[in-house]
Design an enzyme around this catalytic site. Structure first.
Site, PDB file in Angstrom:
ATOM      1  N   GLU A 169       0.836  -1.079   0.025  1.00 43.20           N
ATOM      2  CA  GLU A 169       0.119  -0.294   0.112  1.00 43.20           C
ATOM      3  C   GLU A 169       1.230   1.194  -0.087  1.00 43.20           C
ATOM      4  O   GLU A 169       1.509   1.957   1.206  1.00 43.20           O
ATOM      5  CB  GLU A 169      -0.593  -0.125   1.313  1.00 43.20           C
ATOM      6  CG  GLU A 169      -2.087   0.532   1.292  1.00 43.20           C
ATOM      7  CD  GLU A 169      -2.383   1.664   1.940  1.00 43.20           C
ATOM      8  OE1 GLU A 169      -1.900   3.289   0.869  1.00 43.20           O
ATOM      9  OE2 GLU A 169      -2.304   1.683   2.662  1.00 43.20           O
ATOM     10  N   CYS A 211      -2.759   8.896   2.917  1.00 45.01           N
ATOM     11  CA  CYS A 211      -1.990   7.853   1.301  1.00 45.01           C
ATOM     12  C   CYS A 211      -3.279   8.786   0.725  1.00 45.01           C
ATOM     13  O   CYS A 211      -2.695   8.719  -0.313  1.00 45.01           O
ATOM     14  CB  CYS A 211      -2.267   5.750   1.401  1.00 45.01           C
ATOM     15  SG  CYS A 211      -0.998   5.580   2.220  1.00 45.01           S
TER      16      CYS A 211
HETATM   17  C1  UN1 Z   1      -4.025   5.112   4.264  1.00 43.72           C
HETATM   18  O1  UN1 Z   1      -3.861   6.618   3.994  1.00 43.72           O
HETATM   19  O2  UN1 Z   1      -3.180   4.908   4.695  1.00 43.72           O
HETATM   20  O3  UN1 Z   1      -9.116   5.792   3.259  1.00 43.72           O
HETATM   21  C2  UN1 Z   1      -4.591   4.471   4.700  1.00 43.72           C
HETATM   22  C3  UN1 Z   1      -8.900   6.594   4.260  1.00 43.72           C
HETATM   23  C4  UN1 Z   1      -8.903   5.663   5.632  1.00 43.72           C
HETATM   24  C5  UN1 Z   1      -7.855   4.734   5.897  1.00 43.72           C
HETATM   25  C6  UN1 Z   1      -5.927   5.892   5.068  1.00 43.72           C
HETATM   26  N1  UN1 Z   1      -9.786   4.996   5.968  1.00 43.72           N
HETATM   27  O4  UN1 Z   1      -8.150   7.526   4.166  1.00 43.72           O
END
Ligand code: UN1
Length: 508
Positions: A264, A298
């Site tokens: 990820e 992310c």
């Molecule tokens: C991340 O930023 O690694 O969709 C995960 C989202 C959160 C998860 C983010 N539920 O922004």
């Protein structure tokens, strides 16, 4: 007692904490000291004595040994343990959510939301513990039966990032546990205390069920714990969250030994706003996706494509809204944006803006470090005539690049032109535009939304992205399959031995 001390006390954290655990903390801890810094003040919160080689070995071997028993526990019984974990997290939601805010810097509501995400994940995994199905196939041979079954995999290594210090662990650990795997967690060195707090909760749950070595943690530098973990033949699966650069290294190390990885990695998420969009909705979504978590998800919004007929209006409204973003201590009520995680993140923000200037972007609001202790920056909007090299990179900071387009085809083309492929969205009230965006010739991302921002996904869907985002899927849907090994079984209950494909191989 100070607020900070109360949070630490509630979660069983000391001024100095051991960093390796398999149910009981391994003491005396002998590794190097790690100080957890409060990004709001730049001051230390507490210390961790990191896992050294010996502590790593003890954790890994315990996880491997306990796997052989854990895999034989019926999955719904494993689910009961995860149910208990979810209930225990419910009890500790408030202090744990606050600790996430304290150590990582996201606002309280988001810190609590992160713990809620863990709880949701446990609930999901409990249900799943009775649904680890394999299909049955029709055999081409008489009196033969074919089916598929799923077996536990082994020790899962979870390497998580600072930005979701606990939720992403739960995505992996809750699924791994119901699938019959044990986990060894290497959290980010920026957020060791949240990992210790979670492990303390796991310890309570494991003890209650007479278990040890199911949930394990080894806090340590990437060069010691991380490297050992990704190269360890006892670990059939590594789930890694982090940069594309590190992800490439993890992926190569795993592939070399035929281990699997769930990656990820970086995103470069975008929203397209069509002229027929509900602009009120779009503005609120843009604001949360770009400024929420100080741009350190992310899934944070990094690029905004505005139709030329609405671009100036939307930018003016955004600039006004950015002006009312309350910046401050993430634990205080009414604050919308906390600090970045550390000084390095400030440097990344400043370097990116330096490149913006060099590459011809126009900073329309923000662009500076905030003059106060801790690691604060202004949320920033940059207008671009076209994409520039820096807007094709992921900078983990609240910088939003705004581009203008005339046709949806053009917007989708530019949208897809970056190396990353995590999250994407379109705002429109046209069925045509929405479907076009979701079609095979639309968004190339792992997540594609309509009239919802890029961040804040629910756990029920599979989370992850394409291209340099790494291709992994975690959390909901059938992501559990990555944590098990598939076995195809064919059973002959006849007195003949017919061969498949009509092959004959008989001795006269
Ligand atoms: C991340 O930023 O690694 O969709 C995960 C989202 C959160 C998860 C983010 N539920 O922004």
């Amino acid at each position: 007692m100070s607020n900070v001390q109360k949070i630490l006390d509630d979660l069983g954290l000391k001024a100095t904490n051991p960093g390796a655990c398999t149910g009981e903390w391994i003491t005396p801890a002998a590794g190097r000291e790690l100080v957890s810094i409060n990004p709001t003040t730049g001051e230390p919160i507490a210390k961790v004595i990191q896992a050294d080689e010996a502590a790593y070995e003890k954790v890994m071997q315990t996880a491997a040994d306990n796997f052989t028993e854990w895999r034989m526990v019926p999955a719904p019984v494993r689910g009961e343990v995860v149910r208990d974990l979810g209930n225990e997290l419910r009890k500790f939601k408030d202090p744990l959510g606050r600790l996430v805010s304290l150590e990582m810097g996201k606002i309280k509501s988001e810190g609590l939301g992160e713990v809620q995400e863990m709880i949701d994940m446990c609930d999901f995994a409990v249900g799943l513990s009775r649904q680890l199905y394999g299909p049955t196939m029709m055999s081409e041979r008489p009196r033969h039966r074919m089916y598929e079954q799923w077996h536990p995999l082994g020790v899962v290594g979870v390497i998580s990032a600072f930005n979701f210090p606990v939720a992403v662990w739960a995505w992996n650990a809750a699924l791994a546990a119901v699938c019959g795997d044990t986990t060894v967690w290497k959290p980010s060195s920026s957020t060791p205390l949240t990992a210790i707090a979670v492990q303390n909760i796991c310890n309570t749950v494991m003890k209650r069920h007479g278990l040890t070595g199911i949930f394990n943690v080894a806090i340590g530098p990437g060069s010691v714990v991380g490297e050992r973990l990704i190269n360890d033949p006892r670990v059939p699966l590594i789930s890694f969250t982090g940069s594309t650069k590190m992800g490439r290294h993890v992926s190569e190390a795993c592939a070399k030994r035929f281990g699997r990885s769930i990656l990820e990695l970086g995103g470069n998420n975008a929203i397209i706003v069509e002229p027929d969009a509900n602009l009120d909705l779009a503005l609120r979504a843009i604001l949360f996706a770009a400024v929420g978590t100080a741009g350190q998800r992310c899934t944070s919004l990094r690029r905004l494509f505005l139709h030329s007929s609405i671009a100036d209006d939307v930018v003016a409204k955004l600039v006004k809204a950015y002006g009312s973003i309350t910046i401050g201590n993430p634990l205080d009520d009414g604050i919308l944006m906390g600090p970045l995680v550390n000084e390095g993140a400030i440097k990344d923000y400043e370097n990116a803006l330096e490149k913006v200037r060099e590459q011809g972007g126009e900073i329309v609001t923000g662009g500076h470090r905030v003059d106060r202790p801790g690691y604060y920056v202004e949320p920033t909007i940059v207008r671009l005539k076209s994409q520039i090299p820096i807007s094709c990179d992921e900078t983990f900071a609240p910088i939003l690049y705004v581009l203008t387009y005339d046709t949806l085809d053009e917007a989708v083309r530019t949208h897809n032109s970056v190396p990353q492929g995590l999250s994407s969205a379109i705002f429109t009230s046209s069925m045509y535009s929405a479907e076009r965006f979701l079609s095979h010739e639309g968004s190339d991302c792992g997540i594609a939304n309509v009239n919802i921002g890029t961040s804040g996904a629910e756990i029920g869907g599979a989370f992850g992205g394409e291209k340099e985002t790494g291709g992994g899927r975690e959390a909901g849907s059938d992501s559990w399959k990555a944590y098990m090994r598939r076995q195809t079984c064919t059973i002959n209950w006849s007195t003949e031995l017919p061969l498949a494909q009509g092959v004959s191989f008989d001795i006269d």
